[in-house]
Design a protein around this motif. Structure first.
Motif, mmCIF file in Angstrom:
data_model
loop_
_atom_site.group_PDB
_atom_site.id
_atom_site.type_symbol
_atom_site.label_atom_id
_atom_site.label_comp_id
_atom_site.label_asym_id
_atom_site.label_seq_id
_atom_site.Cartn_x
_atom_site.Cartn_y
_atom_site.Cartn_z
ATOM 1 N N SER A 35 48.849 46.729 37.195
ATOM 2 C CA SER A 35 48.703 45.285 37.083
ATOM 3 C C SER A 35 48.731 44.810 35.640
ATOM 4 O O SER A 35 49.006 43.657 35.362
ATOM 5 C CB SER A 35 47.388 44.838 37.743
ATOM 6 O OG SER A 35 46.277 45.359 37.023
ATOM 7 N N ASP A 36 48.437 45.692 34.666
ATOM 8 C CA ASP A 36 48.418 45.305 33.265
ATOM 9 C C ASP A 36 49.747 45.549 32.572
ATOM 10 O O ASP A 36 49.888 45.283 31.390
ATOM 11 C CB ASP A 36 47.315 46.085 32.522
ATOM 12 C CG ASP A 36 45.935 45.669 32.993
ATOM 13 O OD1 ASP A 36 45.017 46.496 32.893
ATOM 14 O OD2 ASP A 36 45.789 44.520 33.462
ATOM 15 N N ASN A 37 50.753 46.057 33.279
ATOM 16 C CA ASN A 37 52.015 46.459 32.668
ATOM 17 C C ASN A 37 53.014 45.303 32.716
ATOM 18 O O ASN A 37 53.880 45.257 33.575
ATOM 19 C CB ASN A 37 52.570 47.682 33.400
ATOM 20 C CG ASN A 37 53.799 48.228 32.700
ATOM 21 O OD1 ASN A 37 53.980 48.016 31.511
ATOM 22 N ND2 ASN A 37 54.634 48.930 33.451
ATOM 23 N N PRO A 86 45.909 40.867 39.093
ATOM 24 C CA PRO A 86 44.578 40.872 38.488
ATOM 25 C C PRO A 86 43.760 39.676 38.980
ATOM 26 O O PRO A 86 44.283 38.563 39.064
ATOM 27 C CB PRO A 86 44.864 40.767 36.986
ATOM 28 C CG PRO A 86 46.286 41.198 36.832
ATOM 29 C CD PRO A 86 46.984 40.800 38.085
ATOM 30 N N ASN A 87 42.506 39.889 39.281
ATOM 31 C CA ASN A 87 41.631 38.808 39.747
ATOM 32 C C ASN A 87 40.866 38.235 38.552
ATOM 33 O O ASN A 87 39.638 38.339 38.463
ATOM 34 C CB ASN A 87 40.673 39.329 40.819
ATOM 35 C CG ASN A 87 39.878 38.212 41.472
ATOM 36 O OD1 ASN A 87 40.109 37.030 41.215
ATOM 37 N ND2 ASN A 87 38.923 38.575 42.310
ATOM 38 N N TYR A 102 58.841 34.899 39.835
ATOM 39 C CA TYR A 102 60.104 34.910 39.115
ATOM 40 C C TYR A 102 61.120 35.792 39.836
ATOM 41 O O TYR A 102 60.784 36.677 40.615
ATOM 42 C CB TYR A 102 59.922 35.400 37.680
ATOM 43 C CG TYR A 102 59.933 36.905 37.521
ATOM 44 C CD1 TYR A 102 61.079 37.581 37.108
ATOM 45 C CD2 TYR A 102 58.792 37.659 37.799
ATOM 46 C CE1 TYR A 102 61.085 38.959 36.969
ATOM 47 C CE2 TYR A 102 58.790 39.029 37.661
ATOM 48 C CZ TYR A 102 59.942 39.671 37.248
ATOM 49 O OH TYR A 102 59.940 41.036 37.131
ATOM 50 N N MET A 103 62.384 35.484 39.554
ATOM 51 C CA MET A 103 63.509 36.290 40.031
ATOM 52 C C MET A 103 64.360 36.630 38.822
ATOM 53 O O MET A 103 64.602 35.779 37.969
ATOM 54 C CB MET A 103 64.334 35.491 41.053
ATOM 55 C CG MET A 103 65.609 36.175 41.515
ATOM 56 S SD MET A 103 66.631 35.078 42.561
ATOM 57 C CE MET A 103 65.626 35.010 44.043
ATOM 58 N N ASP A 104 64.787 37.880 38.711
ATOM 59 C CA ASP A 104 65.685 38.227 37.614
ATOM 60 C C ASP A 104 67.061 38.574 38.166
ATOM 61 O O ASP A 104 67.254 38.669 39.384
ATOM 62 C CB ASP A 104 65.118 39.352 36.750
ATOM 63 C CG ASP A 104 64.957 40.664 37.507
ATOM 64 O OD1 ASP A 104 65.898 41.062 38.214
ATOM 65 O OD2 ASP A 104 63.902 41.314 37.385
ATOM 66 N N THR A 124 55.497 37.990 42.010
ATOM 67 C CA THR A 124 54.449 37.140 41.456
ATOM 68 C C THR A 124 54.026 37.643 40.081
ATOM 69 O O THR A 124 53.837 38.845 39.876
ATOM 70 C CB THR A 124 53.221 37.110 42.387
ATOM 71 O OG1 THR A 124 53.622 36.590 43.661
ATOM 72 C CG2 THR A 124 52.115 36.235 41.817
ATOM 73 N N ILE A 125 53.880 36.721 39.115
ATOM 74 C CA ILE A 125 53.466 37.107 37.771
ATOM 75 C C ILE A 125 52.136 36.485 37.371
ATOM 76 O O ILE A 125 51.485 36.962 36.439
ATOM 77 C CB ILE A 125 54.525 36.744 36.715
ATOM 78 C CG1 ILE A 125 54.863 35.248 36.772
ATOM 79 C CG2 ILE A 125 55.759 37.589 36.895
ATOM 80 C CD1 ILE A 125 55.800 34.808 35.668
#
Length: 220
Positions: A35-37, A86-87, A102-104, A124-125
């Motif tokens: 989640s932090d990457n 992340p909460n 987002y979509m890439d 989701t970001i």
């Protein structure tokens, strides 16, 4: 151990329980690391045969309404797709959230500057407590602009009794796009080298200074 050398059933249960706790802790640590990457979307390189240029760019953003599912350590899942996030806002299970997704796009450009595009699925970001806050963030990532771009040229195609006109533009990103045009615009653009267009800058959420421009229409 009993006298005949067999293992006591209670010690076996203790061993399995300890192993279960260790595996559970490892899973939580791995999920937190994932989640932090957060990395930049932009990448570039060449294809396997070295003939084509392959790049990845941010393509679009959107906001969807969801709710909090399971809480896993300091993370949470977002329903309905069960994405792990992340909460950071200390949400509770069942809370309503608005997710920025987002979509890439993976773009392959050949030696003739022709491009093919493969779009990713939505991811989701970031999450927000209100839809208004989510829109403010997205408005900074999708910015409409009006500018001049290079006009590579215009041309006609004919099939049986039907004729079609096209304009080829070179966007600030360097890739070329083809747009259908009518006879009136064909005559107006025939001798031009520059043309005014409407673009939409799609900024990289992890590196705001990097952006990909998408054609959104003619400015005149």
């Amino acid at each position: 151990m009993t006298r005949n050398g067999t293992r006591h059933p209670r010690s076996g249960r203790k061993f399995r329980f300890a192993a279960f706790l260790a595996l559970s802790l490892l899973a939580v640590l791995l999920l937190n690391a994932c989640s932090d990457n957060e990395q930049s979307v932009f990448t570039s390189g060449t294809s396997v045969d070295g003939q084509d240029m392959v790049s990845r760019v941010p393509w679009d953003y959107r906001i969807i309404e969801g709710s909090v599912g399971d809480l896993i350590g300091s993370d949470m899942t977002i329903l309905p797709d069960n994405e792990l996030m992340p909460n950071d806002e200390n949400y509770a299970t069942g809370d309503k959230v608005w997710a920025l997704q987002y979509m890439d796009a993976e773009m392959t450009t050949d030696a003739n500057q022709r491009s093919s595009v493969h779009l990713s699925s939505w991811s989701t970001i970031k999450t927000f407590k209100t839809e208004g806050d989510a829109k403010k963030d997205m408005d900074n990532l999708k910015i409409p602009i009006t500018t001049e771009v290079d006009l590579v040229g215009v041309y006609k195609t004919q099939y049986k009794d039907k004729t079609r006109n096209f304009a080829v533009l070179e966007l600030p990103s360097g890739n070329r796009i083809k747009q259908p045009i009518d006879d009136e615009r064909y005559k107006a653009l025939e001798k031009k080298k520059k043309v005014s267009v409407k673009l939409e800058e799609i900024h990289d959420f992890a590196d705001y200074d990097s952006a990909y421009a998408k054609f959104r229409g003619w400015a005149s």
